[in-house]
Design a protein around this motif. Structure first.
Motif, PDB file in Angstrom:
ATOM      1  N   PRO A   1       0.844  -1.200   0.000  1.00  0.00           N
ATOM      2  CA  PRO A   1       0.000   0.000   0.000  1.00  0.00           C
ATOM      3  C   PRO A   1       0.877   1.247   0.000  1.00  0.00           C
ATOM      4  N   GLU A   2       0.468   2.253  -0.753  1.00  0.00           N
ATOM      5  CA  GLU A   2       1.192   3.527  -0.737  1.00  0.00           C
ATOM      6  C   GLU A   2       0.598   4.409   0.345  1.00  0.00           C
ATOM      7  N   LEU A   3       1.422   4.765   1.311  1.00  0.00           N
ATOM      8  CA  LEU A   3       0.935   5.512   2.463  1.00  0.00           C
ATOM      9  C   LEU A   3       1.098   7.013   2.277  1.00  0.00           C
ATOM     10  N   GLN A   4       0.288   7.768   3.025  1.00  0.00           N
ATOM     11  CA  GLN A   4       0.501   9.206   3.133  1.00  0.00           C
ATOM     12  C   GLN A   4       1.549   9.482   4.207  1.00  0.00           C
ATOM     13  N   GLY A   5       2.217  10.618   4.099  1.00  0.00           N
ATOM     14  CA  GLY A   5       3.179  11.016   5.121  1.00  0.00           C
ATOM     15  C   GLY A   5       4.363  11.739   4.519  1.00  0.00           C
ATOM     16  N   SER A   6       5.348  12.047   5.361  1.00  0.00           N
ATOM     17  CA  SER A   6       6.581  12.649   4.856  1.00  0.00           C
ATOM     18  C   SER A   6       7.357  11.571   4.106  1.00  0.00           C
TER      19      SER A   6
ATOM     20  N   GLU B   1       8.857   9.093   6.589  1.00  0.00           N
ATOM     21  CA  GLU B   1       7.879   8.179   7.210  1.00  0.00           C
ATOM     22  C   GLU B   1       7.450   7.093   6.227  1.00  0.00           C
ATOM     23  N   ILE B   2       7.194   7.504   5.002  1.00  0.00           N
ATOM     24  CA  ILE B   2       6.727   6.560   3.990  1.00  0.00           C
ATOM     25  C   ILE B   2       7.795   5.504   3.718  1.00  0.00           C
TER      26      ILE B   2
ATOM     27  N   ASN C   1       6.825  24.169   1.354  1.00  0.00           N
ATOM     28  CA  ASN C   1       7.238  23.502   2.590  1.00  0.00           C
ATOM     29  C   ASN C   1       7.503  21.998   2.366  1.00  0.00           C
TER      30      ASN C   1
ATOM     31  N   LEU D   1       6.208  20.056  -0.023  1.00  0.00           N
ATOM     32  CA  LEU D   1       5.183  19.386  -0.847  1.00  0.00           C
ATOM     33  C   LEU D   1       5.402  19.726  -2.321  1.00  0.00           C
ATOM     34  N   PRO D   2       4.912  18.986  -3.284  1.00  0.00           N
ATOM     35  CA  PRO D   2       4.138  17.752  -3.155  1.00  0.00           C
ATOM     36  C   PRO D   2       4.902  16.568  -2.556  1.00  0.00           C
TER      37      PRO D   2
ATOM     38  N   ALA E   1       6.251  13.237  -1.615  1.00  0.00           N
ATOM     39  CA  ALA E   1       5.955  11.878  -2.081  1.00  0.00           C
ATOM     40  C   ALA E   1       4.709  11.820  -2.963  1.00  0.00           C
ATOM     41  N   TYR E   2       3.908  12.900  -2.969  1.00  0.00           N
ATOM     42  CA  TYR E   2       2.684  12.919  -3.786  1.00  0.00           C
ATOM     43  C   TYR E   2       2.944  13.420  -5.209  1.00  0.00           C
TER      44      TYR E   2
ATOM     45  N   TRP F   1       1.074  12.063  -8.290  1.00  0.00           N
ATOM     46  CA  TRP F   1      -0.328  12.461  -8.447  1.00  0.00           C
ATOM     47  C   TRP F   1      -0.416  13.844  -9.069  1.00  0.00           C
TER      48      TRP F   1
END
Lengths: 214, 214
Positions: B47-52, B55-56, B85, B87-88, B90-91, B94
């Motif tokens: 599973p691909e998790l949310q987080g920094s 953390e991921i 800051n 972001l994005p 690890a996202y 997307w």
């Protein structure tokens, strides 16, 4: 008959007792008819997944039904910018934490479009391995510089569209954070999602109860 | 002595055989010394998790070590905008999918700062339940309108800073997509992460082998 007196129990995945009480009230009756389901709660520390709001809601609900071995409901909220093709979506809390209200506005400055929709998805499953039903409530609005109370997340930068306010018969031009709680409830994404869920529980109770016991 | 001939096997979590071959080559020797670890691979649908990004990487590596019951390494890449800051982060996939190269540039238009860093984190665990080590490689750059080959993700909009190019003794002012593969390898976030990992395997091999067998 006997059928009409049967009730089922649904576990709401939350550690927040106030939320439980509120949702118990929200789904207790539909168009004057009592809804034959009782709500309890369980706090689960589920992993937060990446994905579209729909995928995330579906996976979370599935996982919760497996862990709790019962009928469950989950609730998730996203904020989806039209110019960003629906993003930040489910990642909004990371963007709000990282950028604040001003940063979220600045992120849209290069686009001609500040429209966004607020979205709550309630996911319901009658039990482990069973189908997941999604109840998608959306309110269309615009991302604006913050106005109103700063207590609640991105409410100060979300101004629902005039059409939304007209349909709820409330004053136009306010952000969520400037509205009374009652006015917000009349048009909010969350209210719309719960309305759909409550209606489903009321109108499909026989089938749902069968699914829960199968 | 006997100690110096012992070898360990690490499972690289990837379904891509070319990546395996490449990484086998990347970590085979360090400063002229052979590195006493063999690399194999396994495809896992994690599973691909949310987080920094940190953390991921940590969670993914932990999960893989538990599932495979072996020493594992994982590799993850993020693109972190200073104005947002980090972001994005690890996202980024997307956002790249949803906005394209132009949209990612537009997202920064309202800020005075188009700097970003590219980041690879390799995570290594000697086995289930054991410590996870992170190897963080970063290259500082700027987000620019796309230039160069459009074949590879966000490479056309990432222009490494002059200082990065100087330290790698390569031409300045090109995006990743405009560089030769060799030049990119001299300064890339990914190369830096693998350099750290390789060095760790070479200099801590005794301890790591002990941990893998404990």
């Amino acid at each position: 008959g006997e059928e009409s007196e049967r009730r089922g129990t649904i576990t709401f995945v939350t550690g927040n007792k106030n939320k439980l009480l509120e949702v118990q009230r929200l789904i207790s009756s539909d168009q004057g008819k009592s809804v034959p389901f009782d709500l309890t709660n369980a706090k689960l520390d589920l992993p937060e997944l990446q994905g579209s709001p729909e995928e995330i809601a579906r996976e979370k609900c599935k996982t919760a039904a497996n862990l709790l071995q019962s009928a469950v409901m989950t609730e998730d909220t996203s904020l989806c910018f039209h110019a960003l093709n629906g993003l930040p979506g489910a990642y909004i809390k990371w963007f709000l934490d990282g950028l604040g209200h001003d940063g979220l506005n600045k992120m849209l400055q290069g686009f001609d479009d500040n429209r966004a929709y607020a979205q709550t998805i309630i996911a319901f499953s009658p039990g482990p391995g069973k189908e997941v039903h999604l109840f998608d409530g959306r309110t269309e609005g615009r991302i604006v510089p913050p106005r109103g109370s700063l207590d609640f997340g991105w409410d100060p930068i979300f101004e629902p569209l005039e059409e939304e306010c007209e349909s709820g018969d409330i004053d136009k031009g306010n952000t969520y954070a400037e509205m009374t709680k009652d006015d917000k409830n009349k048009i909010s994404h969350r209210s719309k999602s719960f309305e759909k869920f409550r209606h489903f529980l009321a109108t499909s109770s026989g089938e749902i109860l069968k699914g829960m016991n199968a």
